[in-house]
Scaffold this motif. Structure first.
Motif, PDB file in Angstrom:
ATOM      1  N   LEU A 132       0.392  -0.899   0.527  1.00 53.06           N
ATOM      2  CA  LEU A 132       0.020   0.423   0.287  1.00 53.06           C
ATOM      3  C   LEU A 132       0.890   1.012   0.177  1.00 53.06           C
ATOM      4  CD1 LEU A 132      -2.582  -0.833   2.159  1.00 53.06           C
ATOM      5  CD2 LEU A 132      -2.562  -0.418  -0.095  1.00 53.06           C
ATOM      6  N   LEU A 133       1.766   1.245   0.323  1.00 53.45           N
ATOM      7  CA  LEU A 133       2.826   2.032   0.580  1.00 53.45           C
ATOM      8  C   LEU A 133       3.023   2.865  -0.413  1.00 53.45           C
ATOM      9  CD1 LEU A 133       4.302   2.075   4.404  1.00 53.45           C
ATOM     10  CD2 LEU A 133       2.906   3.811   3.640  1.00 53.45           C
ATOM     11  N   ALA A 134       3.814   1.204  -1.588  1.00 53.43           N
ATOM     12  CA  ALA A 134       4.423   1.559  -2.291  1.00 53.43           C
ATOM     13  C   ALA A 134       3.722   2.053  -3.533  1.00 53.43           C
ATOM     14  CB  ALA A 134       5.053   0.215  -3.369  1.00 53.43           C
ATOM     15  N   TYR A 135       2.913   1.502  -3.631  1.00 53.91           N
ATOM     16  CA  TYR A 135       1.271   1.904  -4.183  1.00 53.91           C
ATOM     17  C   TYR A 135       0.769   3.342  -4.477  1.00 53.91           C
ATOM     18  CZ  TYR A 135      -3.963   2.218  -6.507  1.00 53.91           C
ATOM     19  OH  TYR A 135      -4.915   1.867  -7.079  1.00 53.91           O
ATOM     20  N   ALA A 136       0.932   4.174  -2.597  1.00 50.38           N
ATOM     21  CA  ALA A 136       0.336   5.741  -2.649  1.00 50.38           C
ATOM     22  C   ALA A 136       1.238   6.036  -2.843  1.00 50.38           C
ATOM     23  CB  ALA A 136       0.181   5.603  -1.343  1.00 50.38           C
ATOM     24  N   CYS A 137       2.712   6.044  -2.687  1.00 52.85           N
ATOM     25  CA  CYS A 137       4.023   7.264  -2.792  1.00 52.85           C
ATOM     26  C   CYS A 137       3.970   6.746  -4.776  1.00 52.85           C
ATOM     27  CB  CYS A 137       4.799   5.866  -2.412  1.00 52.85           C
ATOM     28  SG  CYS A 137       6.845   7.403  -2.558  1.00 52.85           S
ATOM     29  N   ARG A 138       3.858   6.225  -5.351  1.00 60.36           N
ATOM     30  CA  ARG A 138       3.730   6.482  -6.586  1.00 60.36           C
ATOM     31  C   ARG A 138       2.829   6.953  -7.775  1.00 60.36           C
ATOM     32  NH1 ARG A 138       5.521   0.866  -6.563  1.00 60.36           N
ATOM     33  NH2 ARG A 138       8.158   0.272  -6.426  1.00 60.36           N
ATOM     34  N   LEU A 139       1.312   6.979  -6.591  1.00 65.74           N
ATOM     35  CA  LEU A 139       0.689   7.610  -7.154  1.00 65.74           C
ATOM     36  C   LEU A 139       0.426   9.417  -6.553  1.00 65.74           C
ATOM     37  CD1 LEU A 139      -2.600   4.791  -6.565  1.00 65.74           C
ATOM     38  CD2 LEU A 139      -1.729   5.832  -8.366  1.00 65.74           C
ATOM     39  N   LEU A 140       1.560   9.425  -5.702  1.00 71.02           N
ATOM     40  CA  LEU A 140       1.676  10.538  -5.227  1.00 71.02           C
ATOM     41  C   LEU A 140       2.701  11.130  -5.445  1.00 71.02           C
ATOM     42  CD1 LEU A 140       0.316   9.876  -1.873  1.00 71.02           C
ATOM     43  CD2 LEU A 140      -0.881  11.993  -3.544  1.00 71.02           C
ATOM     44  N   SER A 141       3.717  10.627  -7.018  1.00 67.23           N
ATOM     45  CA  SER A 141       5.105  11.142  -7.493  1.00 67.23           C
ATOM     46  C   SER A 141       5.960  11.126  -6.583  1.00 67.23           C
ATOM     47  CB  SER A 141       4.233  12.346  -7.901  1.00 67.23           C
ATOM     48  OG  SER A 141       3.392  13.365  -8.696  1.00 67.23           O
ATOM     49  N   GLY A 142       6.337  10.529  -5.532  1.00 66.36           N
ATOM     50  CA  GLY A 142       6.731  10.288  -4.775  1.00 66.36           C
ATOM     51  C   GLY A 142       6.870  10.710  -3.836  1.00 66.36           C
ATOM     52  N   ASP A 143       5.901  11.102  -3.017  1.00 68.34           N
ATOM     53  CA  ASP A 143       5.301  12.013  -2.050  1.00 68.34           C
ATOM     54  C   ASP A 143       5.246  10.575  -0.520  1.00 68.34           C
ATOM     55  OD1 ASP A 143       5.008  13.232   0.258  1.00 68.34           O
ATOM     56  OD2 ASP A 143       3.566  14.728  -0.741  1.00 68.34           O
ATOM     57  N   ASP A 144       6.372  10.060  -0.198  1.00 70.64           N
ATOM     58  CA  ASP A 144       6.343   9.186   0.597  1.00 70.64           C
ATOM     59  C   ASP A 144       5.386  10.172   2.007  1.00 70.64           C
ATOM     60  OD1 ASP A 144       8.257  11.224   1.436  1.00 70.64           O
ATOM     61  OD2 ASP A 144       9.831   9.704   2.807  1.00 70.64           O
ATOM     62  N   VAL A 145       5.748  11.118   2.233  1.00 69.16           N
ATOM     63  CA  VAL A 145       4.998  11.756   3.256  1.00 69.16           C
ATOM     64  C   VAL A 145       3.280  11.839   3.537  1.00 69.16           C
ATOM     65  CG1 VAL A 145       4.553  13.799   5.300  1.00 69.16           C
ATOM     66  CG2 VAL A 145       6.610  13.010   4.152  1.00 69.16           C
ATOM     67  N   ARG A 146       2.928  12.222   2.530  1.00 74.16           N
ATOM     68  CA  ARG A 146       2.025  11.761   2.247  1.00 74.16           C
ATOM     69  C   ARG A 146       0.661  11.000   1.747  1.00 74.16           C
ATOM     70  NH1 ARG A 146      -1.874  16.123  -1.627  1.00 74.16           N
ATOM     71  NH2 ARG A 146       0.228  15.292  -3.764  1.00 74.16           N
ATOM     72  N   ALA A 147       2.188   9.384   1.190  1.00 73.69           N
ATOM     73  CA  ALA A 147       1.738   8.495   0.762  1.00 73.69           C
ATOM     74  C   ALA A 147       1.488   7.692   2.345  1.00 73.69           C
ATOM     75  CB  ALA A 147       2.892   7.494   0.393  1.00 73.69           C
ATOM     76  N   GLN A 148       2.449   8.037   3.840  1.00 75.05           N
ATOM     77  CA  GLN A 148       1.627   7.152   5.107  1.00 75.05           C
ATOM     78  C   GLN A 148       0.729   7.909   5.091  1.00 75.05           C
ATOM     79  OE1 GLN A 148       5.396   8.268   7.487  1.00 75.05           O
ATOM     80  NE2 GLN A 148       4.100   7.104   8.914  1.00 75.05           N
ATOM     81  N   ASP A 149       0.588   9.396   5.085  1.00 75.06           N
ATOM     82  CA  ASP A 149      -1.194   9.882   5.895  1.00 75.06           C
ATOM     83  C   ASP A 149      -1.982   9.117   5.203  1.00 75.06           C
ATOM     84  OD1 ASP A 149       0.078  11.516   6.978  1.00 75.06           O
ATOM     85  OD2 ASP A 149       0.425  13.339   6.031  1.00 75.06           O
ATOM     86  N   ALA A 150      -2.186   8.467   3.703  1.00 76.11           N
ATOM     87  CA  ALA A 150      -2.993   7.938   3.026  1.00 76.11           C
ATOM     88  C   ALA A 150      -3.382   6.181   3.582  1.00 76.11           C
ATOM     89  CB  ALA A 150      -3.018   7.775   1.680  1.00 76.11           C
ATOM     90  N   VAL A 151      -2.256   5.787   3.708  1.00 72.84           N
ATOM     91  CA  VAL A 151      -2.809   4.593   4.276  1.00 72.84           C
ATOM     92  C   VAL A 151      -2.555   4.121   5.643  1.00 72.84           C
ATOM     93  CG1 VAL A 151      -0.876   2.329   4.449  1.00 72.84           C
ATOM     94  CG2 VAL A 151      -0.066   4.067   2.801  1.00 72.84           C
ATOM     95  N   GLN A 152      -2.035   5.485   6.424  1.00 70.41           N
ATOM     96  CA  GLN A 152      -2.571   5.457   8.049  1.00 70.41           C
ATOM     97  C   GLN A 152      -3.887   5.689   7.809  1.00 70.41           C
ATOM     98  OE1 GLN A 152      -0.052   8.525  10.167  1.00 70.41           O
ATOM     99  NE2 GLN A 152       1.364   6.615  10.256  1.00 70.41           N
ATOM    100  N   GLU A 153      -5.098   6.334   6.841  1.00 64.18           N
ATOM    101  CA  GLU A 153      -6.120   6.823   7.243  1.00 64.18           C
ATOM    102  C   GLU A 153      -6.726   4.928   6.576  1.00 64.18           C
ATOM    103  OE1 GLU A 153      -6.998  10.023   5.263  1.00 64.18           O
ATOM    104  OE2 GLU A 153      -5.630  11.598   5.932  1.00 64.18           O
ATOM    105  N   THR A 154      -6.330   4.669   5.858  1.00 61.09           N
ATOM    106  CA  THR A 154      -6.888   3.337   5.613  1.00 61.09           C
ATOM    107  C   THR A 154      -7.012   2.679   6.418  1.00 61.09           C
ATOM    108  OG1 THR A 154      -5.874   3.819   3.527  1.00 61.09           O
ATOM    109  CG2 THR A 154      -6.303   1.667   3.404  1.00 61.09           C
ATOM    110  N   PHE A 155      -6.149   2.185   7.444  1.00 61.66           N
ATOM    111  CA  PHE A 155      -5.960   1.141   7.568  1.00 61.66           C
ATOM    112  C   PHE A 155      -6.635   1.314   8.727  1.00 61.66           C
ATOM    113  CE2 PHE A 155      -1.797  -0.422   6.747  1.00 61.66           C
ATOM    114  CZ  PHE A 155      -1.925  -1.755   6.591  1.00 61.66           C
ATOM    115  N   LEU A 156      -6.735   2.758   9.326  1.00 64.59           N
ATOM    116  CA  LEU A 156      -7.921   3.121  10.550  1.00 64.59           C
ATOM    117  C   LEU A 156      -8.992   3.069  10.089  1.00 64.59           C
ATOM    118  CD1 LEU A 156      -6.042   7.432  11.115  1.00 64.59           C
ATOM    119  CD2 LEU A 156      -6.792   5.251  12.938  1.00 64.59           C
TER     120      LEU A 156
END
Length: 203
Positions: free
Chosen positions: A52-76
């Motif tokens: 999920l982190l890899a998926y979100a990070c690539r969709l977000l142009s390599g923005d790993d901070v926002r990718a982590q936010d997206a994945v954390q919200e997903t797990f929440l």
């Protein structure tokens, strides 16, 4: 960048910028005292956090901070869901929720899904990440060439290819995530693979 599944399930996971879950960062009120529920959540996080982190990070142009936010919200959101309603399709559910969150993030910043997909596959993600030492040089050339070829695919072909190869999802799961029919997933995937194969053969 990784989240601890034990921290997710014992109620102590929180972001550096702001708490997640309850006011003090606790997820206990969402997860509850059921040990089997916590164990299941821990197993899901352990299995799907990296993809999920890899998926979100690539969709977000390599923005790993926002990718982590997206994945954390997903797990929440997963913590709030009825396990029995989604357990049989948890992979598709996770990627679908994460994808929706990423799209919302990009819409708020003026990007479109087409531009997201164009970046998402422009890396070495389709190349073996653990090549034999004797093939490192060859793999480097293949990586560069593959990135160029994947960029030539349509955004839809890029997305289904990524979900199939990177996330290892089934046609049915990809269909649920993207809103395509199963037959359309197969059509786009086969077209993508055929295009890549033909281009590599003529290179």
């Amino acid at each position: 960048m990784e989240m601890s599944n034990s921290r997710l399930c014992d109620g102590s996971m929180q972001q550096e910028r702001e708490p997640v879950g309850d006011r003090d960062g606790s997820l206990s009120t969402m997860v509850g005292p059921d040990a089997s529920q916590r164990e299941w959540l821990a197993a899901v996080v352990d299995r799907y956090e990296r993809p999920l982190l890899a998926y979100a990070c690539r969709l977000l142009s390599g923005d790993d901070v926002r990718a982590q936010d997206a994945v954390q919200e997903t797990f929440l959101r997963l913590c709030r869901e009825d396990r029995h309603k989604i357990e049989s399709r948890v992979a598709a559910w996770l990627f679908s929720v994460c994808r929706t969150r990423v799209i919302d993030m990009q819409r708020s910043s003026g990007h479109t899904m087409n531009s997201i997909n164009a970046h998402a596959m422009s890396d070495s993600s389709l190349i073996d990440r653990h090549p034999d030492a004797s093939h490192i040089a060859e793999t480097s050339e293949q990586t560069s060439r593959m990135a160029e070829l994947v960029n030539s695919l349509t955004p839809r072909q890029q997305e289904v290819l990524r979900l199939r190869v990177q996330a290892e999802l089934s046609y049915r799961e990809i269909a649920e995530i993207t809103g395509l029919t199963i037959s359309n997933v197969g059509f786009h995937l086969h077209a993508a693979v055929r295009s890549l194969r033909d281009a590599m053969q003529t290179a």
